[in-house]
Design a protein around this motif. Structure first.
Motif, PDB file in Angstrom:
ATOM      1  N   ASN A 141      -2.402   2.138 -20.482  1.00 38.59           N
ATOM      2  CA  ASN A 141      -2.527   0.755 -20.896  1.00 38.59           C
ATOM      3  C   ASN A 141      -2.666  -0.657 -20.619  1.00 38.59           C
ATOM      4  O   ASN A 141      -2.889  -1.455 -20.684  1.00 38.59           O
ATOM      5  CB  ASN A 141      -1.263   1.207 -21.305  1.00 38.59           C
ATOM      6  CG  ASN A 141      -0.636   1.215 -20.862  1.00 38.59           C
ATOM      7  OD1 ASN A 141      -0.312   0.758 -19.651  1.00 38.59           O
ATOM      8  ND2 ASN A 141       1.378   1.601 -21.378  1.00 38.59           N
ATOM      9  N   SER A 142      -2.829  -0.415 -18.962  1.00 33.34           N
ATOM     10  CA  SER A 142      -2.661  -2.210 -17.818  1.00 33.34           C
ATOM     11  C   SER A 142      -3.900  -1.467 -17.296  1.00 33.34           C
ATOM     12  O   SER A 142      -4.434  -0.399 -16.705  1.00 33.34           O
ATOM     13  CB  SER A 142      -1.149  -1.991 -17.624  1.00 33.34           C
ATOM     14  OG  SER A 142      -0.283  -1.408 -18.814  1.00 33.34           O
ATOM     15  N   ARG A 144      -4.170  -3.335 -12.934  1.00 32.61           N
ATOM     16  CA  ARG A 144      -3.968  -4.831 -11.761  1.00 32.61           C
ATOM     17  C   ARG A 144      -5.017  -5.125 -11.088  1.00 32.61           C
ATOM     18  O   ARG A 144      -5.905  -4.305 -10.516  1.00 32.61           O
ATOM     19  CB  ARG A 144      -3.249  -3.578 -10.616  1.00 32.61           C
ATOM     20  CG  ARG A 144      -2.419  -4.518  -9.390  1.00 32.61           C
ATOM     21  CD  ARG A 144      -1.093  -3.528  -9.315  1.00 32.61           C
ATOM     22  NE  ARG A 144      -1.555  -2.732  -8.588  1.00 32.61           N
ATOM     23  CZ  ARG A 144      -2.057  -2.294  -7.168  1.00 32.61           C
ATOM     24  NH1 ARG A 144      -1.482  -3.517  -6.558  1.00 32.61           N
ATOM     25  NH2 ARG A 144      -2.037  -1.233  -6.789  1.00 32.61           N
ATOM     26  N   THR A 155      -0.025  -7.098 -12.564  1.00 34.53           N
ATOM     27  CA  THR A 155      -1.377  -6.209 -13.381  1.00 34.53           C
ATOM     28  C   THR A 155      -0.781  -7.151 -14.814  1.00 34.53           C
ATOM     29  O   THR A 155       0.164  -8.307 -15.206  1.00 34.53           O
ATOM     30  CB  THR A 155       0.764  -5.346 -13.692  1.00 34.53           C
ATOM     31  OG1 THR A 155       0.534  -4.232 -12.126  1.00 34.53           O
ATOM     32  CG2 THR A 155       0.488  -4.480 -14.582  1.00 34.53           C
ATOM     33  N   ASN A 157      -1.390  -6.009 -19.377  1.00 36.41           N
ATOM     34  CA  ASN A 157      -0.842  -5.324 -20.592  1.00 36.41           C
ATOM     35  C   ASN A 157      -1.924  -5.416 -21.019  1.00 36.41           C
ATOM     36  O   ASN A 157      -2.111  -6.343 -21.870  1.00 36.41           O
ATOM     37  CB  ASN A 157       0.388  -5.157 -20.806  1.00 36.41           C
ATOM     38  CG  ASN A 157       1.044  -4.928 -19.982  1.00 36.41           C
ATOM     39  OD1 ASN A 157       1.468  -4.238 -18.551  1.00 36.41           O
ATOM     40  ND2 ASN A 157       2.651  -5.646 -19.560  1.00 36.41           N
ATOM     41  N   ASN A 159      -2.844  -3.133 -23.850  1.00 41.08           N
ATOM     42  CA  ASN A 159      -2.031  -2.923 -24.594  1.00 41.08           C
ATOM     43  C   ASN A 159      -1.377  -3.834 -25.535  1.00 41.08           C
ATOM     44  O   ASN A 159      -1.955  -3.818 -26.934  1.00 41.08           O
ATOM     45  CB  ASN A 159      -1.416  -1.818 -24.578  1.00 41.08           C
ATOM     46  CG  ASN A 159      -0.086  -1.799 -23.864  1.00 41.08           C
ATOM     47  OD1 ASN A 159      -0.242  -2.696 -23.099  1.00 41.08           O
ATOM     48  ND2 ASN A 159       0.821  -1.226 -24.507  1.00 41.08           N
ATOM     49  N   ASP A 160      -1.323  -4.399 -25.212  1.00 41.50           N
ATOM     50  CA  ASP A 160      -0.117  -5.684 -25.994  1.00 41.50           C
ATOM     51  C   ASP A 160      -0.531  -6.837 -25.743  1.00 41.50           C
ATOM     52  O   ASP A 160      -0.633  -7.749 -26.196  1.00 41.50           O
ATOM     53  CB  ASP A 160       1.195  -5.684 -26.560  1.00 41.50           C
ATOM     54  CG  ASP A 160       1.945  -5.470 -25.057  1.00 41.50           C
ATOM     55  OD1 ASP A 160       0.858  -5.847 -23.879  1.00 41.50           O
ATOM     56  OD2 ASP A 160       3.191  -5.095 -24.858  1.00 41.50           O
ATOM     57  N   THR A 162       0.062  -8.910 -22.611  1.00 42.33           N
ATOM     58  CA  THR A 162       1.220  -9.218 -22.445  1.00 42.33           C
ATOM     59  C   THR A 162       0.751  -9.905 -20.902  1.00 42.33           C
ATOM     60  O   THR A 162      -0.057  -8.095 -19.891  1.00 42.33           O
ATOM     61  CB  THR A 162       2.429  -9.104 -22.270  1.00 42.33           C
ATOM     62  OG1 THR A 162       2.383  -7.373 -22.312  1.00 42.33           O
ATOM     63  CG2 THR A 162       2.335  -8.803 -23.904  1.00 42.33           C
ATOM     64  N   GLY A 164       1.683  -8.185 -17.212  1.00 44.35           N
ATOM     65  CA  GLY A 164       2.875  -7.666 -15.892  1.00 44.35           C
ATOM     66  C   GLY A 164       3.561  -8.087 -15.402  1.00 44.35           C
ATOM     67  O   GLY A 164       3.584 -10.222 -15.030  1.00 44.35           O
ATOM     68  N   ASN A 208      -0.508   2.453 -15.802  1.00 42.69           N
ATOM     69  CA  ASN A 208       0.463   2.668 -16.804  1.00 42.69           C
ATOM     70  C   ASN A 208       1.597   1.636 -16.646  1.00 42.69           C
ATOM     71  O   ASN A 208       2.530   1.822 -15.646  1.00 42.69           O
ATOM     72  CB  ASN A 208       1.004   4.713 -16.440  1.00 42.69           C
ATOM     73  CG  ASN A 208       1.623   4.591 -17.518  1.00 42.69           C
ATOM     74  OD1 ASN A 208       3.527   4.661 -17.026  1.00 42.69           O
ATOM     75  ND2 ASN A 208       2.053   4.430 -18.762  1.00 42.69           N
ATOM     76  N   ALA A 209       1.693   0.828 -17.663  1.00 39.32           N
ATOM     77  CA  ALA A 209       1.990  -0.248 -17.491  1.00 39.32           C
ATOM     78  C   ALA A 209       2.327  -0.807 -15.871  1.00 39.32           C
ATOM     79  O   ALA A 209       1.457  -1.024 -15.594  1.00 39.32           O
ATOM     80  CB  ALA A 209       4.206   0.270 -17.932  1.00 39.32           C
ATOM     81  N   GLU A 210       2.940  -0.709 -14.948  1.00 42.18           N
ATOM     82  CA  GLU A 210       4.159  -1.398 -13.959  1.00 42.18           C
ATOM     83  C   GLU A 210       3.638  -0.163 -12.301  1.00 42.18           C
ATOM     84  O   GLU A 210       3.421  -0.164 -11.289  1.00 42.18           O
ATOM     85  CB  GLU A 210       5.012  -1.900 -13.429  1.00 42.18           C
ATOM     86  CG  GLU A 210       5.786  -2.875 -14.972  1.00 42.18           C
ATOM     87  CD  GLU A 210       4.926  -3.761 -14.862  1.00 42.18           C
ATOM     88  OE1 GLU A 210       4.918  -4.385 -14.177  1.00 42.18           O
ATOM     89  OE2 GLU A 210       4.848  -4.593 -16.290  1.00 42.18           O
TER      90      GLU A 210
END
Length: 421
Positions: A141-142, A144, A155, A157, A159-160, A162, A164, A208-210
């Protein structure tokens, strides 16, 4: 109206891009003006005026091309079929995760096959890419962005939309931003200060996220899409500069977009300009993260010597980094209008100047008037430059002009407030 007055001379060297009213990034050839649009609302933003920049990444207009310069790093992923990019064409690279443990990236390979490229020491660079999450992803979802050796990474994101965390080299990262574009695309931007060894490599990780290191066999087949990678020297991002993939012996090359140049001079100028009095209204916006000390010009009316001028500049370090109007005669200030309140809190900066011998007025965004009943109006003007410093170039607006209106008479003070409200 997305047209220029025929008296305006416009030129630019090299190809350039802008967002059209349909939400697509389109490329135009040199000497074609760009009427840009907001990536969220698709409303017109105005005429785009930028300084000259070079995209140091080759072959990014068709980033998914097999003859491009971006390689999948390792056997934890693979290149999928191209998908539709922000240009509406099948030019975006698809990086597919195979569900194995460890990190996964794509990396830039230079035209000589090296994985690092020469960079200037201790210099501001801006690294950006358009990214889109494959529909249905639940794990990937992210992304880097990473400049390595020495390492700077952050990072984003997808998916939304924003920001990271800053993963590496936080003290060397100047700014970060993520901008939403149509059809699920985001432009991810990281500005950083380079190291001191003269080289950097560039990678884009799936995450995946961070978490840079992936570990989910159930996510086999999830993917990220990438398009329009760009590396430019400068402390803010400019519009995408298309670079072409290699063709035959051509291995793909860096591309430079020249500065946008707008002028009126000669008879075209003298036919409309009143040397005795006048009112000038301008409306502009700046690109994100333009530094305060850039001294960007909205316009300048001048004579051949440039000692006699009427100008509006923005982010001028000599004048508190706000929108400033100035009248010079013989190199000496006759009228100085300096807004000190809300230059950057408005979506559009509107400035009106009213000029006449011993009668000057300025108004900004409908605020308080600045008045001066003394001063000599220069009366030998012969040219107008819009969005730059006209004598030698430079100090480009790096933003959008919505309006430039000239009245060959002095309008009333109340009209100045109304026009700029």
């Amino acid at each position: 109206t997305k047209t220029l007055d025929p008296r305006i001379s416009y030129s630019r060297i090299g190809p350039a891009s802008y967002l059209n009213e349909f939400g697509k990034i389109v490329t135009v050839g040199e000497n074609v003006p760009r009427f840009d649009h907001d990536p969220t609302t698709l409303e017109p933003k105005g005429l785009l005026i930028e300084e000259s920049r070079q995209n140091m990444f080759a072959a990014t207009a068709d980033m998914g091309s097999e003859s491009g310069r971006w390689r999948v790093g390792g056997n934890r992923g693979r290149r999928g079929v191209n998908v539709e990019g922000p240009d509406g064409k099948m030019t975006a690279l698809q990086n597919i995760y195979l569900g194995t443990s460890g990190d996964l990236n794509i990396y830039y390979e230079t035209t000589t096959g090296a994985t690092e490229m020469s960079t200037n020491n201790s210099t501001a660079y801006t690294f950006s890419v358009f990214a889109k999450m494959k529909p249905g992803n639940s794990y990937i979802n992210s992304i880097r962005l990473r400049a390595h050796s020495p390492n700077r990474s952050a990072t984003f994101n997808i998916n939304d939309g924003t920001l990271g965390i800053t993963n590496e080299g936080s003290s060397s990262i100047i700014s970060r931003s993520i901008i939403e574009y149509p059809n699920g695309w985001y432009r991810c931007i990281m500005t950083f200060t380079s190291g001191t060894d003269g080289n950097h490599g560039f990678q884009i990780y799936l995450s995946n996220a961070e978490n840079a290191s992936l570990n989910s066999s159930s996510a086999n087949g999830e993917a990220m899409y990438f398009w329009g990678a760009q590396l430019e020297i400068g402390s803010f991002a400019t519009s995408f500069i298309p670079t072409q993939p290699r063709d035959g012996r051509n291995r793909g090359s860096q591309t430079t977009r020249g500065a946008d140049i707008l002028d009126i001079d000669g008879k075209d100028f003298t036919d409309f300009y009143n040397q005795s009095e006048g009112t000038i209204l301008s409306s502009h916006t700046l690109l994100p993260n333009v530094p305060n000390a850039e001294n960007v010009y909205v316009y300048q009316i001048q004579d051949a010597s440039t000692n006699n001028v009427i100008r509006v500049v923005d982010k001028n370090s000599s004048y508190s980094n706000v929108a400033t109007g100035l009248v010079l005669n013989g190199g000496s200030s006759q009228f100085h209008f300096n807004n000190t309140t809300d230059s950057y809190t408005k979506d559009k900066v509107l400035v009106a100047l009213s000029v006449k011998q011993d009668d000057f007025a300025g108004c900004h965004n409908g605020g308080d008037l600045s008045l001066d009943n003394s001063g000599t109006l220069p009366t030998n003007m012969n040219s107008l430059g819009i969005g730059r410093y006209p004598p030698s170039g430079g100090y480009e607006l790096n933003g959008h002009i919505q309006r430039f209106i000239y009245y060959p008479k002095q309008l009333s003070d109340s009209q100045l407030k109304t026009l700029t409200s």
